[in-house]
Enzyme design. Sequence first.
Site, PDB file in Angstrom:
ATOM      1  N   GLN A  89      -7.719   5.831   9.418  1.00  0.00           N
ATOM      2  CA  GLN A  89      -8.593   5.179   8.436  1.00  0.00           C
ATOM      3  C   GLN A  89      -8.141   3.755   8.130  1.00  0.00           C
ATOM      4  OE1 GLN A  89      -9.760   7.506   4.923  1.00  0.00           O
ATOM      5  NE2 GLN A  89     -11.612   8.039   6.075  1.00  0.00           N
ATOM      6  N   TYR A 146     -12.613   9.012  11.846  1.00  0.00           N
ATOM      7  CA  TYR A 146     -12.859   9.323  10.444  1.00  0.00           C
ATOM      8  C   TYR A 146     -13.814   8.314   9.789  1.00  0.00           C
ATOM      9  CZ  TYR A 146     -11.793  12.168   6.369  1.00  0.00           C
ATOM     10  OH  TYR A 146     -11.883  13.045   5.313  1.00  0.00           O
ATOM     11  N   CYS A 185     -15.792  20.455  -6.023  1.00  0.00           N
ATOM     12  CA  CYS A 185     -15.356  21.334  -4.942  1.00  0.00           C
ATOM     13  C   CYS A 185     -16.566  21.605  -4.059  1.00  0.00           C
ATOM     14  CB  CYS A 185     -14.779  22.648  -5.474  1.00  0.00           C
ATOM     15  SG  CYS A 185     -15.966  23.724  -6.278  1.00  0.00           S
ATOM     16  N   ASN A 230       2.449  -1.578  12.665  1.00  0.00           N
ATOM     17  CA  ASN A 230       1.109  -1.726  13.222  1.00  0.00           C
ATOM     18  C   ASN A 230       0.735  -0.466  14.004  1.00  0.00           C
ATOM     19  OD1 ASN A 230      -1.191  -2.410  14.682  1.00  0.00           O
ATOM     20  ND2 ASN A 230      -0.614  -4.584  14.714  1.00  0.00           N
ATOM     21  N   ARG A 273       0.831  -1.205   0.000  1.00  0.00           N
ATOM     22  CA  ARG A 273       0.000   0.000   0.000  1.00  0.00           C
ATOM     23  C   ARG A 273       0.872   1.264   0.000  1.00  0.00           C
ATOM     24  NH1 ARG A 273      -5.806  -0.634   0.460  1.00  0.00           N
ATOM     25  NH2 ARG A 273      -6.074  -2.867   0.520  1.00  0.00           N
TER      26      ARG A 273
HETATM   27  N1  LIG Z   1     -14.957   9.362   5.899  1.00  0.00           N
HETATM   28  C1  LIG Z   1     -15.821   8.381   5.873  1.00  0.00           C
HETATM   29  O1  LIG Z   1     -16.910   8.440   6.375  1.00  0.00           O
HETATM   30  C2  LIG Z   1     -15.357   7.154   5.274  1.00  0.00           C
HETATM   31  C3  LIG Z   1     -15.413   7.003   3.895  1.00  0.00           C
HETATM   32  C4  LIG Z   1     -14.958   5.821   3.381  1.00  0.00           C
HETATM   33  C5  LIG Z   1     -14.445   4.838   4.201  1.00  0.00           C
HETATM   34  N2  LIG Z   1     -14.425   5.009   5.554  1.00  0.00           N
HETATM   35  C6  LIG Z   1     -13.870   3.987   6.442  1.00  0.00           C
HETATM   36  O2  LIG Z   1     -12.446   4.162   6.451  1.00  0.00           O
HETATM   37  C7  LIG Z   1     -11.827   2.888   6.581  1.00  0.00           C
HETATM   38  C8  LIG Z   1     -10.790   2.693   5.500  1.00  0.00           C
HETATM   39  O3  LIG Z   1     -11.413   2.513   4.232  1.00  0.00           O
HETATM   40  P1  LIG Z   1     -10.537   1.975   3.013  1.00  0.00           P
HETATM   41  O4  LIG Z   1     -11.462   1.878   1.833  1.00  0.00           O
HETATM   42  O5  LIG Z   1      -9.319   2.829   2.891  1.00  0.00           O
HETATM   43  O6  LIG Z   1     -10.150   0.502   3.531  1.00  0.00           O
HETATM   44  P2  LIG Z   1      -9.031  -0.497   2.984  1.00  0.00           P
HETATM   45  O7  LIG Z   1      -9.403  -1.839   3.475  1.00  0.00           O
HETATM   46  O8  LIG Z   1      -8.816  -0.275   1.515  1.00  0.00           O
HETATM   47  O9  LIG Z   1      -7.693  -0.030   3.739  1.00  0.00           O
HETATM   48  C9  LIG Z   1      -7.442  -0.245   5.126  1.00  0.00           C
HETATM   49  C10 LIG Z   1      -5.955  -0.180   5.371  1.00  0.00           C
HETATM   50  O10 LIG Z   1      -5.713  -0.330   6.792  1.00  0.00           O
HETATM   51  C11 LIG Z   1      -4.528  -1.102   6.957  1.00  0.00           C
HETATM   52  N3  LIG Z   1      -4.486  -1.660   8.312  1.00  0.00           N
HETATM   53  C12 LIG Z   1      -5.309  -2.603   8.851  1.00  0.00           C
HETATM   54  N4  LIG Z   1      -4.965  -2.823  10.135  1.00  0.00           N
HETATM   55  C13 LIG Z   1      -3.909  -2.031  10.421  1.00  0.00           C
HETATM   56  C14 LIG Z   1      -3.133  -1.822  11.580  1.00  0.00           C
HETATM   57  N5  LIG Z   1      -3.385  -2.462  12.732  1.00  0.00           N
HETATM   58  N6  LIG Z   1      -2.114  -0.938  11.500  1.00  0.00           N
HETATM   59  C15 LIG Z   1      -1.854  -0.264  10.344  1.00  0.00           C
HETATM   60  N7  LIG Z   1      -2.572  -0.436   9.221  1.00  0.00           N
HETATM   61  C16 LIG Z   1      -3.610  -1.299   9.269  1.00  0.00           C
HETATM   62  C17 LIG Z   1      -4.583  -2.115   5.838  1.00  0.00           C
HETATM   63  O11 LIG Z   1      -3.307  -2.623   5.528  1.00  0.00           O
HETATM   64  C18 LIG Z   1      -5.178  -1.290   4.682  1.00  0.00           C
HETATM   65  O12 LIG Z   1      -4.189  -0.709   3.860  1.00  0.00           O
HETATM   66  C19 LIG Z   1     -12.969   1.861   6.555  1.00  0.00           C
HETATM   67  O13 LIG Z   1     -13.274   1.502   7.874  1.00  0.00           O
HETATM   68  C20 LIG Z   1     -14.112   2.612   5.935  1.00  0.00           C
HETATM   69  O14 LIG Z   1     -15.377   2.116   6.340  1.00  0.00           O
HETATM   70  C21 LIG Z   1     -14.871   6.146   6.081  1.00  0.00           C
END
Ligand SMILES: NC(=O)c1ccc[n+]([C@@H]2O[C@H](COP(=O)([O-])OP(=O)(O)OC[C@H]3O[C@@H](n4cnc5c(N)ncnc54)[C@H](O)[C@@H]3O)[C@@H](O)[C@H]2O)c1
Lengths: 556, 556
Positions: free
Chosen positions: B263, B321, B409, B242, B201
């Site tokens: 996130q 977030y 925007c 981590n 990533r």
């Molecule tokens: N702003 C919002 O309201 C909003 C919008 C979209 C997504 N989200 C939420 O944000 C989160 C991320 O979404 P995404 O699409 O990027 O998910 P994703 O699964 O594509 O990415 C998650 C990342 O977290 C990493 N990860 C997992 N455990 C970890 C740890 N202990 N330490 C470090 N890294 C770790 C993974 O390697 C991965 O790269 C989700 O929970 C999603 O629901 C929120």
Amino acid sequence: MAQQQSGPRTVRAARGTALSTQGWQQEAALRMLSNNLDPEVAEHPEKLVVYGGTGKAARDWRSFDAMVRTLQTLKQDETMLVQSGRPVGVMQTHEWAPRVLIANSNLVGDWANWEEFRRLEALGLTMYGQMTAGSWIYIGTQGILQGTYETFAAVAAKRFNGSLAGTITLTAGLGGMGGAQPLAVTMNDGVAICIDCDPSRIARRIEHRYLDVEAKDLKHALDLAVEARDARKSLSIGLLGNAAELVPALLAMDAPIDIVTDQTSAHDPLAYLPIGVAFEDMAGYAAEKPEEFTRRSREAMAKHVEAMVGFQDKGAEVFDYGNSIRGEAQLAGYGRAFDFPGFVPAYIRPLFCEGKGPFRWAALSGDPADIAKTDQAILDLFPENESLARWIKMAGERVHYQGLPARICWLGYGERDKAGERFNEMVADGTLSAPIVIGRDHLDCGSVASPYRETEAMLDGSDAIADWPLLNAMVNVASGASWVSIHHGGGVGIGRSIHAGQVTVADGTKLAGEKIRRVLTNDPGMGVIRHVDAGYDIAADVAAERGVRVPMREGE
Amino acid sequence: MAQQQSGPRTVRAARGTALSTQGWQQEAALRMLSNNLDPEVAEHPEKLVVYGGTGKAARDWRSFDAMVRTLQTLKQDETMLVQSGRPVGVMQTHEWAPRVLIANSNLVGDWANWEEFRRLEALGLTMYGQMTAGSWIYIGTQGILQGTYETFAAVAAKRFNGSLAGTITLTAGLGGMGGAQPLAVTMNDGVAICIDCDPSRIARRIEHRYLDVEAKDLKHALDLAVEARDARKSLSIGLLGNAAELVPALLAMDAPIDIVTDQTSAHDPLAYLPIGVAFEDMAGYAAEKPEEFTRRSREAMAKHVEAMVGFQDKGAEVFDYGNSIRGEAQLAGYGRAFDFPGFVPAYIRPLFCEGKGPFRWAALSGDPADIAKTDQAILDLFPENESLARWIKMAGERVHYQGLPARICWLGYGERDKAGERFNEMVADGTLSAPIVIGRDHLDCGSVASPYRETEAMLDGSDAIADWPLLNAMVNVASGASWVSIHHGGGVGIGRSIHAGQVTVADGTKLAGEKIRRVLTNDPGMGVIRHVDAGYDIAADVAAERGVRVPMREGE
Ligand SMILES: NC(=O)c1ccc[n+]([C@@H]2O[C@H](COP(=O)([O-])OP(=O)(O)OC[C@H]3O[C@@H](n4cnc5c(N)ncnc54)[C@H](O)[C@@H]3O)[C@@H](O)[C@H]2O)c1
Ligand SMILES: NC(=O)c1ccc[n+]([C@@H]2O[C@H](COP(=O)([O-])OP(=O)(O)OC[C@H]3O[C@@H](n4cnc5c(N)ncnc54)[C@H](O)[C@@H]3O)[C@@H](O)[C@H]2O)c1
């Protein structure tokens, strides 16, 4: 501007042709909002409750005042937005747009339950709109009578060559809704035996001329019924007693019953009289020992339903009339409870396939003569429809107006627009003394998703899909309706239905005529396409014959 | 008429000024539907999936074909009705009405769950529309980048005088959504340390220039960060590891962090790496021992959140977030998990109160020069808005178009209509080579009820009230939008949200100008009145200053 008040008061729609608003579209909304709260119309006007439990026309008196104030100044290109009975905005739109847009009682799915609803209601944040309460087109008990009439007319059409003459119907329950049954049967020229365990209900129906006579006992009832049937005369007969005993007794006697249904309050086991309990003791017993009472009332319902199935086995037409008696009998362990169908799949859905549904209108003049003229116009427009003619004539004789004079009848695709355009011409040429508002209940052919009633057992399993009422609302907005509403939970309760309503004003203008033609074509058109999509052949035939466009069937 | 096909194929919107339809409103719908399925835009175009899990643009290829066919012949006074990605009707409306009305994925409340939805989907009766997938205005990952940019801009506005220059942000998660964080921070002139346990990533974000550098270890990351911060230079730093270990370690080191968020995919405990587990073993372990894995990942999240609270105690700006990490930490027994707020109540709601939200547009010409000109028009129209100017400039440099060139925007009440009318003039006078479509995501100020995100913790407790998105849809229909949609379950899943979208075409005509003025005033106006009603002072001030009418506050 009218003096503002802040608490309960007596509200009644203005009559005549003097406007307190900028135009008839706004005036109609103001009068129909007020009419819903007329003491002749509303059940608890002081609480803004129109009908159906707590179905309200406005959130509170301050909201009512603000709506009146806003409607009085609203321009021809402005739209008032109403959120659960409270006006929350006024926006510039255009001449073809509705003057009022309404959304009542809607909740996000996971929160769509009575508990959350009541919590929000207590905070003053929502209200229960029922169907026509919160969308300002309730016309009193005529609606129930007509719906019941239409159901028995559909039974007649299905099994008895279009008339109940020469048939005997057996039913029970002469309450708020069920009390319309005897008159609906006699209006269809049939004979009805109607059982109720409450003597005061029988007396009241006779007093109001909904019921003709009371029998002394079971044998007397049957003798009266057979005599009238043989003379092909209509007659409704009240019979005091417990349906759970009398229906099996009639079956055992091999009584010549043609049609069996029921509208006791079976949906609530604490309101159905068990066998062996005196009516006088019912309320006390239910309150003291609700669990024991429930067990015994369900057992009684099982006997009642078992006898209904017995009549069906002997060839009678039997149906559940929306009171859940089949479900309760099943809970009591009776295995064949669902052997007979619910009334919607059995009789109403074929009508829905033709875009038929509860078309209603009211005279803004307040003059009953205007309704008499529209009645005649309906008779002239649809001379071939006998059941419609019978209804219109009888309604003119038997229905007492509540609030503004109004009429309801079922019309289908290709009929509603004709009627609406005719009314508009009659306003334009002065035949009618003031404009007419044209609307409908929300339980129409293409405006409701309600898996326990209107969309129960759809052919393709799409009962719970709620896209249709939302498309219905949007297309009505896009077609020029005067006000449009989207409600949640009407009829069957919070979490169980989503439905839409429209009202369109025939003010005699050319523009109104154009709007009416579109709205009253597209609104029932939703019913046709909804049923084509679900796989009903009748709907596909209607679409093909009457030119309703269905893209998935074109050009392939 | 185009040759009809029946299975997957490569779809791409037409470019230029030649129409295959009766007018630009229909052409726009056709091009945007096609654009959503462009392989540059859609995640799985062969399955009609655009983004967000299974968010689709059409139910199936037959439905897609029927929509194309219908749009190609649709007249200026006709409207196509779309039920969950399938065209179900064509009705006569009028010139001011939308050309397309869409309802996707809607279910009656008690049936609004994934199980029933999947059952109906398997029967071919519905589809998941997400937000802009089923309403044909998805523009690729630019939307996520801009939303994240806007959130960090709001953080800057709240605590750091409008810029993140001289601040360090600590976050984790560089996945599909989270990967936008480093670029969003540097676009706001800040420094970001971004932790992820997956080396691929980090590599991908650097390759795509969303992330600047990767640090060797914790100390290196902090040194780089402090150096950049002191020089008031922007820099984003990837750090492998981590987050449940590194965030507490940074806290223990007393690292000078100003802002903390996260996130990682915490919403799914099987996708969050527990402490003491190697990243390589994660997938296998989660599959083999899901319960043990869940317990351990929740424990790790508790440590992670505890450290976030520790940073907050020391004065940092900390927020959730939208990944539910607070809830998971609470499930693990950590008592202070909800000590820091979610991002919507903290930063986004104040913007919603001003009617601000994700305004987006696309150039139907396909010519990037058209977007460059609209970018300049935005800069000229709102010269005082620095954060907007920064975004527009950076987006022009950094954002790669996917499909038709597009821009997004955030603009508020009184701004969107100005921008829309300017675009329409630019089409009219030939500055732009073809019309522009103007739309937005559904997570706008007045178009969504979503108690776990956009309407979480409303001041008056009205989180679950869904009247607002329905009024939003209806008023957009009534104002002249080109297509309008009502969806269920986007973003947070079935049962959890109801939301509406609109798209309006600037084709350079006077009529389009009138429609744009109304739609782009009333649509954000819904956000203002929704927040006035909920008791937000900012919204009441905006309404009073900018003349948004609120009936309950008038004439008393
Ligand atoms: N702003 C919002 O309201 C909003 C919008 C979209 C997504 N989200 C939420 O944000 C989160 C991320 O979404 P995404 O699409 O990027 O998910 P994703 O699964 O594509 O990415 C998650 C990342 O977290 C990493 N990860 C997992 N455990 C970890 C740890 N202990 N330490 C470090 N890294 C770790 C993974 O390697 C991965 O790269 C989700 O929970 C999603 O629901 C929120
Ligand atoms: N068609 C529809 O879909 C539809 C519409 C409205 C109501 N309903 C249902 O119809 C039922 C009746 O509605 P209502 O408003 O008339 O109710 P109600 O409570 O006013 O009347 C019920 C009547 O049943 C009588 N009753 C109860 N137990 C009896 C027994 N064992 N034997 C004989 N009489 C008995 C009561 O004395 C009472 O008069 C309800 O279950 C209601 O939910 C269906």
